[in-house]
Design an enzyme around this catalytic site. Structure first.
Site, short mmCIF file in Angstrom:
data_model
loop_
_atom_site.label_atom_id
_atom_site.label_comp_id
_atom_site.label_asym_id
_atom_site.label_seq_id
_atom_site.Cartn_x
_atom_site.Cartn_y
_atom_site.Cartn_z
N SER A 199 0.56 -1.63 -0.49
CA SER A 199 0.20 0.38 0.14
C SER A 199 1.20 1.42 0.28
CB SER A 199 -1.26 -0.01 1.25
OG SER A 199 -2.04 0.97 1.28
N TYR A 219 -4.56 7.75 -6.77
CA TYR A 219 -3.20 7.45 -5.91
C TYR A 219 -3.74 6.93 -4.83
CZ TYR A 219 1.15 4.92 -4.53
OH TYR A 219 1.77 4.66 -4.13
N LYS A 221 -4.91 3.73 -2.91
CA LYS A 221 -4.25 2.58 -1.63
C LYS A 221 -5.50 2.44 -0.42
CE LYS A 221 -0.41 1.89 -4.15
NZ LYS A 221 -0.29 0.94 -3.49
#
Length: 272
Positions: free
Chosen positions: A134, A148, A152
């Site tokens: 992660s 992004y 995650k």
């Protein structure tokens, strides 16, 4: 005792470093990347201990086939490291539909498909360790990385849930939370949006906030990875780097203070 470790995104960055580190200490490694020719050196050096597989993690059928090939070749898969992914740089408004879908497809769905593919094998053998790469940005966010961050955060929710579902099968799940490292993640492997001028001040402030000492040395993470996969009781989350934990403590102190400030309003909303 040596382990058999399946690593995605093994042609560069963390994946490449970890693959060779594991092989050097005597583990078996299934190394995957979009271009398997990048593994010629590993094959020449480590021979049958490495199984190279050309793999686009976005292809669900190929993911399942790669896991099955690895199982047939080595007889077991002790550890899956879902490392494949990339950074998308740009504000939320600037992000195109295709860029958004591609980011989630690789960083989240590719990880999901491989996780689903390996679970029956690990359940049958009664042990296994799924390590999801992660990011500290899956716990707290920075501007210019909205999609992004979102990918995650999705990995975090999926994996925390998964950990509670598979613990009884002898399967452990760990989320790796790196802070910044000197890899190619923000370089040639990254994607940039088409800019909107109004956001230039935000971008300039973000760049100015980055300090030269904020990035760790990627090779130094191998020792931590050895400890992690060798642990009988691995953590659900492991920070990589010395800056992650202090930052998250600060972030959560702020969150808790704000939640407490609005606690009375929250209680009223309960209705009884």
């Amino acid at each position: 005792m040596s382990k058999t470790i399946f690593i995605t995104g093994s042609s560069r960055g963390f994946g490449k470093i970890w693959a060779e580190a594991f092989l050097k200490r005597g583990d078996n490694v299934i190394a995957t990347a979009r271009n398997s020719e990048n593994f010629d050196y590993l094959i020449q050096t480590y021979g049958e201990a490495v199984l190279p597989i050309q793999l686009d993690v976005n292809d669900r059928d190929a993911d399942f086939a790669a896991i099955e090939k690895a199982k047939e070749h080595f007889g077991t898969i002790d550890v899956l490291i879902n490392n494949a992914g990339y950074g998308l740089f740009g504000t939320v408004e600037e992000t195109s539909e295709q860029q958004a879908r591609d980011q989630i497809e690789t960083n989240f769905f590719g990880l999901l498909w491989l996780t689903q593919a390996v679970l029956p094998i690990m359940r049958q053998q009664g042990h296994g360790h799924i390590i999801q790469v992660s990011s500290i940005l899956g716990i707290a966010t920075l501007p210019i990385l909205g999609l992004y961050n979102a990918s995650k955060f999705a990995v975090e929710g999926l994996s925390e849930t998964l950990a509670s579902e598979v613990k009884g099968f002898g399967i452990n799940v760990t989320l790796l939370e790196p802070n910044g490292f000197e890899t190619d993640w923000a370089g040639t492997s990254a994607v940039q949006t088409t800019g909107i001028e109004a956001y230039n001040p935000v971008k300039d402030a973000f760049k100015a906030s980055l300090k030269s000492d904020a990035f760790g040395v990627p090779e130094a993470t191998s020792a931590a990875m050895f400890k992690l996969i060798d642990s009988n009781h691995p953590p659900l989350r492991l920070f990589l780097g010395k800056l992650a934990l202090p930052w998250i403590k600060q972030v959560y102190q702020g969150r808790l203070a704000e939640w407490e400030e609005w606690a009375e309003v929250a209680a009223i909303a309960h209705g009884k």
